[in-house]
Scaffold this motif. Structure first.
Motif, PDB file in Angstrom:
ATOM      1  N   PRO A  55      -6.996  16.222 -14.881  1.00  0.00           N
ATOM      2  CA  PRO A  55      -6.391  16.535 -16.186  1.00  0.00           C
ATOM      3  C   PRO A  55      -4.871  16.379 -16.168  1.00  0.00           C
ATOM      4  CG  PRO A  55      -6.971  18.545 -15.037  1.00  0.00           C
ATOM      5  CD  PRO A  55      -7.545  17.420 -14.222  1.00  0.00           C
ATOM      6  N   ALA A  56      -4.302  16.178 -17.338  1.00  0.00           N
ATOM      7  CA  ALA A  56      -2.849  16.086 -17.475  1.00  0.00           C
ATOM      8  C   ALA A  56      -2.203  17.374 -16.978  1.00  0.00           C
ATOM      9  CB  ALA A  56      -2.483  15.820 -18.934  1.00  0.00           C
ATOM     10  N   GLY A  57      -1.077  17.206 -16.302  1.00  0.00           N
ATOM     11  CA  GLY A  57      -0.351  18.353 -15.759  1.00  0.00           C
ATOM     12  C   GLY A  57      -0.701  18.676 -14.324  1.00  0.00           C
ATOM     13  N   SER A  58      -1.818  18.107 -13.801  1.00  0.00           N
ATOM     14  CA  SER A  58      -2.204  18.365 -12.405  1.00  0.00           C
ATOM     15  C   SER A  58      -1.478  17.404 -11.471  1.00  0.00           C
ATOM     16  CB  SER A  58      -3.718  18.227 -12.238  1.00  0.00           C
ATOM     17  OG  SER A  58      -4.139  16.915 -12.556  1.00  0.00           O
ATOM     18  N   LYS A  59      -1.348  17.823 -10.214  1.00  0.00           N
ATOM     19  CA  LYS A  59      -0.718  16.972  -9.216  1.00  0.00           C
ATOM     20  C   LYS A  59      -1.794  16.378  -8.302  1.00  0.00           C
ATOM     21  CE  LYS A  59       3.874  19.092  -9.043  1.00  0.00           C
ATOM     22  NZ  LYS A  59       4.923  19.677  -8.168  1.00  0.00           N
ATOM     23  N   ARG A  60      -1.601  15.120  -7.972  1.00  0.00           N
ATOM     24  CA  ARG A  60      -2.582  14.427  -7.153  1.00  0.00           C
ATOM     25  C   ARG A  60      -1.889  13.566  -6.099  1.00  0.00           C
ATOM     26  NH1 ARG A  60      -5.320  17.646  -9.110  1.00  0.00           N
ATOM     27  NH2 ARG A  60      -7.293  17.416 -10.253  1.00  0.00           N
ATOM     28  N   TYR A  61      -2.520  13.541  -4.893  1.00  0.00           N
ATOM     29  CA  TYR A  61      -2.132  12.548  -3.904  1.00  0.00           C
ATOM     30  C   TYR A  61      -2.875  11.261  -4.250  1.00  0.00           C
ATOM     31  CZ  TYR A  61       0.237  15.833  -0.808  1.00  0.00           C
ATOM     32  OH  TYR A  61       1.113  16.738  -0.271  1.00  0.00           O
ATOM     33  N   VAL A  62      -2.117  10.180  -4.409  1.00  0.00           N
ATOM     34  CA  VAL A  62      -2.692   8.892  -4.789  1.00  0.00           C
ATOM     35  C   VAL A  62      -2.334   7.866  -3.715  1.00  0.00           C
ATOM     36  CG1 VAL A  62      -2.779   7.084  -6.518  1.00  0.00           C
ATOM     37  CG2 VAL A  62      -2.429   9.448  -7.224  1.00  0.00           C
ATOM     38  N   SER A  63      -3.326   7.082  -3.325  1.00  0.00           N
ATOM     39  CA  SER A  63      -3.075   6.048  -2.317  1.00  0.00           C
ATOM     40  C   SER A  63      -3.814   4.780  -2.706  1.00  0.00           C
ATOM     41  CB  SER A  63      -3.534   6.503  -0.931  1.00  0.00           C
ATOM     42  OG  SER A  63      -3.191   5.544   0.050  1.00  0.00           O
ATOM     43  N   GLY A  64      -3.110   3.655  -2.682  1.00  0.00           N
ATOM     44  CA  GLY A  64      -3.718   2.368  -3.016  1.00  0.00           C
ATOM     45  C   GLY A  64      -2.671   1.277  -3.049  1.00  0.00           C
ATOM     46  N   LEU A 117      -6.546  14.641   3.894  1.00  0.00           N
ATOM     47  CA  LEU A 117      -7.735  13.809   4.068  1.00  0.00           C
ATOM     48  C   LEU A 117      -7.412  12.310   4.006  1.00  0.00           C
ATOM     49  CD1 LEU A 117     -10.303  15.817   1.920  1.00  0.00           C
ATOM     50  CD2 LEU A 117     -10.001  15.856   4.399  1.00  0.00           C
ATOM     51  N   ILE A 118      -6.228  11.978   3.564  1.00  0.00           N
ATOM     52  CA  ILE A 118      -5.815  10.573   3.533  1.00  0.00           C
ATOM     53  C   ILE A 118      -5.224  10.218   4.893  1.00  0.00           C
ATOM     54  CG2 ILE A 118      -4.337   8.846   2.437  1.00  0.00           C
ATOM     55  CD1 ILE A 118      -4.355  10.549  -0.084  1.00  0.00           C
ATOM     56  N   THR A 175       0.854  -1.181   0.000  1.00  0.00           N
ATOM     57  CA  THR A 175       0.000   0.000   0.000  1.00  0.00           C
ATOM     58  C   THR A 175       0.891   1.233   0.000  1.00  0.00           C
ATOM     59  OG1 THR A 175      -1.765  -1.155   1.174  1.00  0.00           O
ATOM     60  CG2 THR A 175      -1.792   1.246   1.237  1.00  0.00           C
ATOM     61  N   VAL A 176       0.605   2.185  -0.917  1.00  0.00           N
ATOM     62  CA  VAL A 176       1.479   3.339  -1.125  1.00  0.00           C
ATOM     63  C   VAL A 176       0.640   4.614  -1.185  1.00  0.00           C
ATOM     64  CG1 VAL A 176       3.095   4.448  -2.715  1.00  0.00           C
ATOM     65  CG2 VAL A 176       3.176   1.981  -2.377  1.00  0.00           C
ATOM     66  N   THR A 177       1.158   5.670  -0.566  1.00  0.00           N
ATOM     67  CA  THR A 177       0.599   7.009  -0.720  1.00  0.00           C
ATOM     68  C   THR A 177       1.718   7.914  -1.227  1.00  0.00           C
ATOM     69  OG1 THR A 177      -0.941   6.658   1.110  1.00  0.00           O
ATOM     70  CG2 THR A 177      -0.572   8.938   0.405  1.00  0.00           C
ATOM     71  N   VAL A 178       1.476   8.588  -2.351  1.00  0.00           N
ATOM     72  CA  VAL A 178       2.533   9.380  -2.982  1.00  0.00           C
ATOM     73  C   VAL A 178       1.923  10.580  -3.700  1.00  0.00           C
ATOM     74  CG1 VAL A 178       2.483   8.074  -5.153  1.00  0.00           C
ATOM     75  CG2 VAL A 178       4.614   9.193  -4.423  1.00  0.00           C
ATOM     76  N   LEU A 179       2.681  11.664  -3.790  1.00  0.00           N
ATOM     77  CA  LEU A 179       2.275  12.836  -4.573  1.00  0.00           C
ATOM     78  C   LEU A 179       2.900  12.708  -5.954  1.00  0.00           C
ATOM     79  CD1 LEU A 179       0.924  15.631  -4.799  1.00  0.00           C
ATOM     80  CD2 LEU A 179       3.077  16.620  -3.938  1.00  0.00           C
ATOM     81  N   ALA A 180       2.071  12.730  -7.005  1.00  0.00           N
ATOM     82  CA  ALA A 180       2.567  12.524  -8.367  1.00  0.00           C
ATOM     83  C   ALA A 180       1.872  13.475  -9.332  1.00  0.00           C
ATOM     84  CB  ALA A 180       2.350  11.080  -8.791  1.00  0.00           C
ATOM     85  N   GLU A 181       2.514  13.673 -10.468  1.00  0.00           N
ATOM     86  CA  GLU A 181       1.958  14.541 -11.511  1.00  0.00           C
ATOM     87  C   GLU A 181       1.433  13.674 -12.649  1.00  0.00           C
ATOM     88  OE1 GLU A 181       3.420  17.986 -14.657  1.00  0.00           O
ATOM     89  OE2 GLU A 181       4.449  17.771 -12.747  1.00  0.00           O
ATOM     90  N   ILE A 182       0.238  14.013 -13.131  1.00  0.00           N
ATOM     91  CA  ILE A 182      -0.393  13.241 -14.200  1.00  0.00           C
ATOM     92  C   ILE A 182       0.219  13.624 -15.542  1.00  0.00           C
ATOM     93  CG2 ILE A 182      -2.564  12.807 -15.420  1.00  0.00           C
ATOM     94  CD1 ILE A 182      -4.002  13.202 -12.759  1.00  0.00           C
ATOM     95  N   ASP A 183       0.689  12.605 -16.280  1.00  0.00           N
ATOM     96  CA  ASP A 183       1.301  12.847 -17.589  1.00  0.00           C
ATOM     97  C   ASP A 183       0.275  12.780 -18.712  1.00  0.00           C
ATOM     98  OD1 ASP A 183       3.890  13.130 -16.521  1.00  0.00           O
ATOM     99  OD2 ASP A 183       4.117  10.960 -16.406  1.00  0.00           O
ATOM    100  N   ARG A 184      -0.473  11.691 -18.778  1.00  0.00           N
ATOM    101  CA  ARG A 184      -1.458  11.577 -19.853  1.00  0.00           C
ATOM    102  C   ARG A 184      -2.480  10.495 -19.524  1.00  0.00           C
ATOM    103  NH1 ARG A 184       1.293   8.237 -24.845  1.00  0.00           N
ATOM    104  NH2 ARG A 184       2.485   6.723 -23.588  1.00  0.00           N
ATOM    105  N   HIS A 185      -3.613  10.576 -20.221  1.00  0.00           N
ATOM    106  CA  HIS A 185      -4.688   9.597 -20.114  1.00  0.00           C
ATOM    107  C   HIS A 185      -4.645   8.693 -21.340  1.00  0.00           C
ATOM    108  CE1 HIS A 185      -7.228  11.421 -16.794  1.00  0.00           C
ATOM    109  NE2 HIS A 185      -6.297  12.355 -16.996  1.00  0.00           N
ATOM    110  N   LEU A 186      -4.796   7.383 -21.141  1.00  0.00           N
ATOM    111  CA  LEU A 186      -4.770   6.422 -22.240  1.00  0.00           C
ATOM    112  C   LEU A 186      -6.078   5.637 -22.241  1.00  0.00           C
ATOM    113  CD1 LEU A 186      -1.122   5.060 -21.831  1.00  0.00           C
ATOM    114  CD2 LEU A 186      -1.944   6.712 -23.510  1.00  0.00           C
TER     115      LEU A 186
END
Length: 695
Positions: free
Chosen positions: A114-123, A148-149, A66-77
């Motif tokens: 959207p691409a270019g936004s930063k998101r906290y992701v956990s899973g 909130l996580i 299980t990982v929680t990390v701050l990452a930037e979205i590159d693209r949607h496929l």
């Protein structure tokens, strides 16, 4: 009279629907988890905790994790053809990974993230081929909402249709109802354990306290588990004090009937039998009521002890009852007793649901007048309002469904009666304390000299033909045998023999009378078929586990158990104990279907290694755990939500000591600490066992 529930517990005893966000549909899902009251949810502790603390990069983690990390979205496929997922590619400070989603949600995902936004992701991060991937992450939050996580998130046992997030929200609401209760533990004891108070322990166990560390959760769970054990012991000890009070004065028992019975018995009592009998007679003579559990391994000679105990009660001027779980065993006891009492002028009768009309009325009249001194029947006998002239002893044989509540009701209804419970299923010490803490315990672990040893062999199913061949030779030599099958009729799995098919095959192979007994055979016909086996008209008895307990055929020296891997360890030991009851060398053959699972292999090896039922009972506890054992063996006992008896033997002993100290100083729980302990009894459902506490 029942206890008044303390006002401090009112909110905990509200229906689960009283919590905000719990409607009828959610309540039904919670009901599958045995959660109906707010209290039930409060005691539904997490099974584990997810660590969601933030990491700088997924490169620092070894999947799966299980990982929680701050990452930037590159693209949607978007997905291509087939069942491919919708993918979002991201990168953190040092590595790239992707999120995968199944289902028609790509437009919503593209709009929200959207691409270019930063998101906290956990899973849960896994490796898929050469890529790091998170399928349906638990959280995807904007950069401003990472708080909130939760750093640590409890994981609960769930019912299908109930998500972890939904459960967590409901638990949050339940935590608002947790009261700050007065302390029921001795202050010095509490100080040595460094335990928080009860409310803080609940919050910590649910990972909702100020300290959310593993150590804090473990400490809290330790206290709550101990609370549950102490509630159990407290209920038994207080109940024991009230039930043992008896208005009867001390009366000495004679033993003029024992001599003729022992002559008819034809064997010397073992030292263990004599010692146990002295304990029982002393209890019957005492002005205090006897509540005693007699544990005797299979073949240890409990039946003769039971009869001599009943005679002691009769010589005191009273009557006795022996209760057995089936009519087969009732009639078997009757035949044994009649043989042993042939030179003793004594009224003895069988009373079952089959007694009808004038015959039954005549029996009831003789019981009421005292002309019948000993009554044998099933457990239903004492539930039918039968009037005894002077009932002094109730013997419950193989009391698997005779729990705390049953014996409390029995003794309340018959104020002068003593109670002797007997079991041939040895009970580990921890289970004995929790289920029979209100009883004195006697143990018969010495096998009578006239009983033969039992050799145990384990064979794969492919050698069944060899077993049948050897069985045929033994039958030709005059021996009898049991053949146990786990099923009655046809099954989809052809590996598992069924009783009806096996009986037919044995008749053809051996050419001798083969009986068949199982639960679908009408009761009277079962008795007749068992009698045919007893008198030797039937050479082999094919049966399901209806012969597991109590059946005694001395000439039966062979026990074959087919599909033995399907049986529990204690059950195998009980079945094996149906042989070795005569002077002939006896054998038990366990036939299994390979491949054997690890636990099944351990069970079969254990049963081959030892004939000691008490050692087997401890092995069974270690293999299966306490919850299943208590549930299987004693439907009358309270199930444990938090405590694990397989690992908390020492804690149980301490809980009994603490409960004993409190009851000794405050028998009716009237002090401030005693009143706090009443709340403890309610919390764990023991209040119903103490109807006389406030009387």
């Amino acid at each position: 009279m029942t206890l008044d529930r303390p006002a401090s517990l009112f909110r905990l005893y509200r229906q689960i629907e009283s919590l905000s966000g719990v409607g009828p549909a959610t309540a039904q899902l919670l009901d599958r988890l045995d959660i109906r009251l707010v209290r039930d949810l409060v005691l539904h502790l997490p099974k584990s905790v997810l660590d969601r603390q933030l990491v700088k990069s997924v490169a620092d983690v070894t999947p799966p994790a299980t990982v929680t990390v701050l990452a930037e979205i590159d693209r949607h496929l978007p997905p291509g053809t087939g069942n491919q997922p919708y993918r979002i590619e991201l990168h953190d400070s040092r590595a790239s990974f992707c999120l995968a989603f199944f289902g028609n949600m790509w437009r919503r995902l593209e709009y929200r993230h959207p691409a270019g936004s930063k998101r906290y992701v956990s899973g849960r991060l896994d490796r898929f081929q050469d890529d790091l991937q998170m399928v349906h992450p638990d959280y995807i939050l904007p950069e401003t909402s990472g708080h909130l996580i939760p750093d640590r998130e409890p994981v609960y046992r769930l019912a299908e249709g109930l998500s972890g997030k939904a459960m967590s929200k409901i638990v949050d609401k339940a935590m608002e109802c947790v009261p700050d209760l007065s302390e029921w533990h001795d202050p010095d004891f509490l100080k040595t354990r460094h335990w928080p108070g009860w409310r803080d322990s609940i919050l910590a166990a649910h990972c909702r306290w100020r300290d959310r560390s593993d150590k804090a959760m473990a400490t809290a769970r330790s206290r709550l588990s101990f609370d549950e054990l102490m509630a159990n012991q407290l209920a038994l000890l207080v109940g024991r004090n009230t039930l043992r009070d008896s208005p009867e004065s001390q009366v000495d028992c004679g033993d003029r009937m024992h001599g003729p019975v022992l002559v008819a018995f034809g064997h010397e009592l073992t030292d263990g039998q004599r010692m146990v009998l002295r304990e029982i007679v002393a209890d019957i003579e005492s002005p205090r009521r006897m509540i005693r559990l007699l544990q005797g391994d299979v073949g240890s000679g409990k039946t003769i002890v039971a009869l001599l105990s009943l005679l002691a009660a009769v010589e005191q001027g009273g009557q006795g009852v022996l209760l057995a779980p089936t009519e087969i065993l009732v009639h078997q006891h009757y035949r044994k007793f009649r043989k042993l009492l042939q030179d003793v002028p004594l009224g003895i009768s069988v009373l079952t649901g089959r007694s009808r009309g004038s015959q039954r009325k005549g029996q009831l009249d003789e019981i009421a007048s005292g002309d019948i001194s000993i009554v044998l029947g099933t457990h239903a006998v004492l539930q039918e309002g039968i009037g005894f002239r002077d009932l002094r002893l109730v013997v419950v044989d193989e009391q698997h469904k005779f729990g705390v509540g049953h014996r409390r009701a029995l003794l309340t209804a018959h104020p002068a009666a003593n109670l002797l419970m007997m079991t041939a299923t040895p009970i580990p010490r921890t289970l004995a304390l929790t289920a029979y803490g209100d009883a004195d315990i006697s143990i018969l672990d010495e096998r009578p000299a006239h009983r033969s040893e039992i050799r145990t062999a384990i064979m794969p199913a492919e050698r069944t033909g060899q077993v049948i061949e050897r069985l045929g030779r033994a039958v030709d030599d005059g021996r009898q045998a049991y053949w146990i099958c786990p099923l009655v009729a046809e099954t989809d799995d052809e590996r598992h023999a069924v009783a009806e098919q096996r009986a037919d095959s044995l008749r053809r192979a051996i050419g001798k009378p083969v009986g068949l007994v199982h639960g679908r055979v009408p009761a009277q016909e079962r008795i007749e078929r068992m009698n045919s086996f007893l008198v030797g008209e039937t050479c082999i008895l094919v049966a399901t586990t209806v012969v597991e307990v109590g059946v005694d055929v001395p000439n039966a020296s062979i026990m074959v158990i087919e599909s033995a891997e399907r049986f529990g360890l204690a059950q195998l030991h009980q079945l094996r104990g149906r042989v070795g009851r005569g002077e002939h060398e006896s054998a038990c053959v366990l036939i299994y279907n390979p491949p054997l699972g690890e636990q099944a292999g351990q069970r079969l090896s254990a049963i081959r290694e030892t004939n000691d039922g008490f050692r087997i009972a401890e092995m069974d506890l270690a293999l299966r755990g306490s919850g299943e054992l208590v549930g299987d063996r004693q439907s009358g006992e309270v199930m444990f939500r938090l405590a694990d008896l397989a690992t908390e033997t020492a804690a149980l002993g301490e809980a009994r000591e603490q409960a004993g100290n409190l009851v000794t100083s405050d028998p009716f729980l009237e002090s401030e600490r005693g009143k706090a302990a009443r709340a403890l009894l309610f919390l764990f459902g023991h209040d119903r066992l103490l109807p006389a506490l406030d009387s």
